[in-house]
Design a protein around this motif. Structure first.
Motif, mmCIF file in Angstrom:
data_model
loop_
_atom_site.group_PDB
_atom_site.id
_atom_site.type_symbol
_atom_site.label_atom_id
_atom_site.label_comp_id
_atom_site.label_asym_id
_atom_site.label_seq_id
_atom_site.Cartn_x
_atom_site.Cartn_y
_atom_site.Cartn_z
ATOM 1 N N PHE A 558 -95.356 50.864 28.210
ATOM 2 C CA PHE A 558 -95.609 52.115 27.504
ATOM 3 C C PHE A 558 -94.383 53.019 27.518
ATOM 4 C CE2 PHE A 558 -96.819 56.612 28.385
ATOM 5 C CZ PHE A 558 -97.039 56.982 27.072
ATOM 6 N N LEU A 559 -93.750 53.164 28.686
ATOM 7 C CA LEU A 559 -92.589 54.042 28.781
ATOM 8 C C LEU A 559 -91.424 53.538 27.944
ATOM 9 C CD1 LEU A 559 -92.695 55.016 32.565
ATOM 10 C CD2 LEU A 559 -93.359 56.402 30.595
ATOM 11 N N GLN A 560 -91.349 52.221 27.755
ATOM 12 C CA GLN A 560 -90.335 51.684 26.850
ATOM 13 C C GLN A 560 -90.526 52.222 25.431
ATOM 14 O OE1 GLN A 560 -90.782 47.334 27.928
ATOM 15 N NE2 GLN A 560 -88.600 47.372 27.404
ATOM 16 N N THR A 561 -91.792 52.321 25.011
ATOM 17 C CA THR A 561 -92.058 52.746 23.626
ATOM 18 C C THR A 561 -91.707 54.213 23.403
ATOM 19 O OG1 THR A 561 -94.372 53.392 24.054
ATOM 20 C CG2 THR A 561 -93.951 51.084 23.490
ATOM 21 N N VAL A 562 -91.737 55.031 24.483
ATOM 22 C CA VAL A 562 -91.412 56.446 24.329
ATOM 23 C C VAL A 562 -90.019 56.774 24.845
ATOM 24 C CG1 VAL A 562 -93.822 57.155 24.396
ATOM 25 C CG2 VAL A 562 -92.531 57.077 26.519
ATOM 26 N N GLY A 563 -89.337 55.789 25.461
ATOM 27 C CA GLY A 563 -87.961 55.979 25.895
ATOM 28 C C GLY A 563 -87.790 56.927 27.058
ATOM 29 N N VAL A 564 -88.758 56.955 27.984
ATOM 30 C CA VAL A 564 -88.710 57.853 29.135
ATOM 31 C C VAL A 564 -88.692 57.014 30.413
ATOM 32 C CG1 VAL A 564 -89.868 59.710 30.377
ATOM 33 C CG2 VAL A 564 -89.961 59.634 27.875
ATOM 34 N N THR A 565 -87.822 57.380 31.360
ATOM 35 C CA THR A 565 -87.767 56.666 32.633
ATOM 36 C C THR A 565 -88.187 57.593 33.773
ATOM 37 O OG1 THR A 565 -85.424 57.228 32.966
ATOM 38 C CG2 THR A 565 -85.925 55.138 31.847
ATOM 39 N N PHE A 566 -88.763 56.984 34.820
ATOM 40 C CA PHE A 566 -89.207 57.726 35.998
ATOM 41 C C PHE A 566 -88.604 57.123 37.258
ATOM 42 C CE2 PHE A 566 -92.340 59.086 32.973
ATOM 43 C CZ PHE A 566 -92.732 60.342 33.399
ATOM 44 N N ARG A 567 -88.279 58.011 38.200
ATOM 45 C CA ARG A 567 -87.796 57.588 39.510
ATOM 46 C C ARG A 567 -88.696 58.179 40.585
ATOM 47 N NH1 ARG A 567 -85.227 62.156 38.111
ATOM 48 N NH2 ARG A 567 -84.671 63.685 39.711
ATOM 49 N N LYS A 568 -88.573 57.705 41.801
ATOM 50 C CA LYS A 568 -89.384 58.203 42.906
ATOM 51 C C LYS A 568 -88.648 59.328 43.626
ATOM 52 C CE LYS A 568 -91.297 55.204 45.695
ATOM 53 N NZ LYS A 568 -91.454 54.188 46.775
ATOM 54 N N ASP A 569 -89.349 60.429 43.871
ATOM 55 C CA ASP A 569 -88.770 61.499 44.677
ATOM 56 C C ASP A 569 -88.646 61.011 46.111
ATOM 57 O OD1 ASP A 569 -88.305 64.685 44.807
ATOM 58 O OD2 ASP A 569 -89.330 64.017 46.620
ATOM 59 N N PRO A 570 -87.453 61.112 46.727
ATOM 60 C CA PRO A 570 -87.263 60.538 48.065
ATOM 61 C C PRO A 570 -88.084 61.219 49.150
ATOM 62 C CG PRO A 570 -85.344 61.853 47.409
ATOM 63 C CD PRO A 570 -86.227 61.735 46.206
#
Length: 597
Positions: A558-570
């Motif tokens: 899904f995120l590929q289709t909207v072009g948004v990436t997420f990372r984990k807050d340390p």
């Protein structure tokens, strides 16, 4: 103001009395067991000339909990309140809700307000918009503006209050409950924005928020996500000094939430902007700083000092404001990546075939799939791709053009939009619809959704979050085999979403039922779902629901289709959106890892 780190005398108590719940029995218990009355002081609970139960704030002590504990309802609550934590800004009636401190508006910056429902965020917005005049804690008084300003001398909010006093603040307000806009305006989207466009930015906002195609559509005919964007646009076109925006993320998909957050930043410019939101991803992007608002829902609220957005969100989740030495919650909100799931599924299964349906300008095709009992299937995708239509096909509200849903499965459906049509109290609503003595209602629902505190409230008077809790509980309380929940997190705060996720997992596993959840909160969907159905296509024109796949694969797709990436807050493990084009964003896209949590 007092030092928050000093002495045991810091803690004091106040009584919150719900006069509508006060019966003769409550009055008798309060008068008889009040510890001050028992010592002959006659300074405790008493009846006013109007027959209302009352106690003066300054005499309430911890021992008054004895009275509250003897009363079988929530008519009286004794709330521990940090003393000298700040200025008492406003109080609603005798023994009513109290708000301490105000957020500090700042020109050219977006200030976020984060906290649970019922602790005064909307009250603070009301004061800053001048629609509510603060009474400084005396419900019977009407202090002059000079007095109000004097109370806040030397604080960040003083200059703003001076402008309120002088009548030189122009405000624009986006309400929380956007569904009520239907009752207030019956024209087209274009007319609504045109009537309000004082800055000549209407066309730019229509394009920025992907609303251009809706200009000729009547406001009554737009969907929830569309209406939310229309409401944001209608607020930002106003020529205002202060923009007050209450929960702009509800009903929006991830891509739209980020776009709205960036649009608010861009179009508020050098003005003051305050944004209330429960979606941490939206708040992370939109806010330059954050005030944490904490307290006892419906009892009192305290607005913290400003914090950087990341520190504010993380300290809110931790439940401890370090700079102020305040414990706002007994336990931290943990962002668990996987909920407890049974190792083996049952043998029963719910199958749905390829489904096709079409309307005047939209067509939907859903690939076939299977659910095992005790399994939750998460449904995600951009708005306008047919997720709600799919739920209505499964619920039998709509009939597909091709494919057939079995009619031998009992279905319970919680719709996307909440419409409080029932004329009566919450308790009467549940009594009319459910077996209120069942284990599910008593064990899973009453405690998890704090229904007892709402039992005597009229359904039509509930807030968005309260109505959502009632709607979820009603859906799960029905005797069914298949449960369909459409956007259950809308209007719920972070703690309520966590409680809902845990309750749903326990319920589905124990009852061995099937469950579909349509959700835009990726963390919640990740937590509750075993697998996911991803909807793709062209919003508003064509939707395709893919066959179920592992939930992390589905979110990544899904995120590929909207072009948004997420990372984990340390620090907390919560997902944070990467800034588009940043090094981290480019690295994750290159590795096809859009959801690294």
């Amino acid at each position: 103001m007092g030092d928050p780190t000093t002495s045991a005398q810091q803690d004091k108590y106040v009584a919150v009395i719900d006069q509508e719940m006060v019966t003769d029995e409550v009055r008798d218990i309060a008068l008889k067991y009040d510890p001050l009355n028992q010592t002959g002081q006659d300074e405790g609970f008493h009846l006013t000339d109007d027959g209302e139960l009352h106690i003066n704030d300054e005499v309430v002590i911890e021992e008054h909990k004895i009275v509250a504990n003897k009363i079988p309802t929530d008519a009286i609550e004794i709330v521990q309140l940090p003393a000298e934590r700040g200025e008492l800004v406003h109080q609603f009636g005798d023994n009513g809700f109290r708000l301490y401190e105000l957020p500090g508006p700042s020109e050219g910056r977006v200030v976020g307000l984060l906290g649970p429902n019922g602790v005064g965020k909307s009250t603070a917005l009301g004061i800053l918009s001048r629609s509510l005049k603060p009474n400084l804690g005396d419900a019977a008084a009407d202090p002059g503006w000079d007095t109000i300003v004097r109370e806040f001398r030397g604080t960040a909010v003083q200059t703003y209050l001076e402008r309120l006093r002088d009548g030189t603040v122009r405000t624009a307000y986006k309400p929380q409950r956007i569904d009520r806009i239907h009752d207030q305006y019956d024209g087209t989207v274009g007319d609504l924005l045109g009537d309000r466009d004082e800055r000549g930015v209407g066309d730019a906002l229509l394009e920025r928020l992907d609303l251009t195609a809706l200009t000729d559509r009547r406001v009554d005919d737009v969907s929830g996500g569309e209406l939310q964007r229309v409401a944001v646009a209608a607020t930002l076109v106003a020529d205002a000094d202060t923009y007050l925006i209450d929960e702009p993320s509800s009903y929006l998909d991830v891509d739209q939430r980020l776009t709205v957050a960036q649009t608010i930043q861009e179009f508020t410019g050098d003005s003051v902007a305050l944004v209330v939101d429960h979606d941490l991803i939206t708040l992370d992007v939109v806010a330059d700083s954050v005030h944490v608002v904490y307290g006892e829902p419906a009892g009192f609220g305290v607005v913290s000092r400003p914090l950087s957005t990341r520190r504010g969100i993380n300290q809110f989740l931790d439940g401890y404001l370090r700079d102020e030495n305040v414990r706002i919650r007994e336990q931290a909100i943990d962002f668990l990546q996987d909920s407890t799931r049974p190792a083996d599924r049952g043998t029963d299964a719910f199958e749905f075939p390829t489904l096709k349906t079409s309307f005047e300008s939209f067509s939907l095709r859903v690939e076939p799939g299977t659910l095992r009992d005790g399994e939750v299937l998460g449904i995600l995708g951009r708005n306008g791709l047919g997720k709600t239509t799919f739920a209505k096909l499964l619920a039998g509200v709509l009939t597909p053009d091709e494919g057939e849903i079995g009619t031998d499965v009992r279905v319970s459906y919680k719709p996307q939009y909440l419409q409080p049509a029932f004329e009566g109290t919450v308790e009467e609503l549940f009594a009319s619809a459910l077996d209120v003595s069942s284990r599910t209602v008593e064990t899973d629902l009453r405690q998890s959704f704090d229904l007892d505190s709402l039992s005597e409230r009229t359904v039509a008077d509930l807030s968005g979050g309260e109505l959502q809790r009632v709607s979820i509980a009603l859906a799960l309380g029905r005797d069914a085999q298949l449960y369909l929940l459409d956007e259950p997190s809308a209007y719920l705060d972070a703690q309520q979403r966590t409680a809902f996720g845990a309750t749903l997992r326990q319920f589905v596993t124990r009852e061995n039922v099937y469950c579909f959840v349509i959700e835009h909160d990726l963390l919640l969907l990740d937590y509750v779902s075993d697998r996911a159905v991803v909807f793709e296509g062209d919003p508003g024109t064509r939707g395709i629901g893919r066959s179920p796949q592992p939930v992390h694969h589905g979110i990544n797709r899904f995120l590929q289709t909207v072009g948004v990436t997420f990372r984990k807050d340390p620090t907390t493990g919560r997902p944070r959106a990467n800034k588009p084009g940043s090094q981290k964003d480019r690295e994750q896209k290159s590795a096809n890892d859009y959801y690294v949590v």
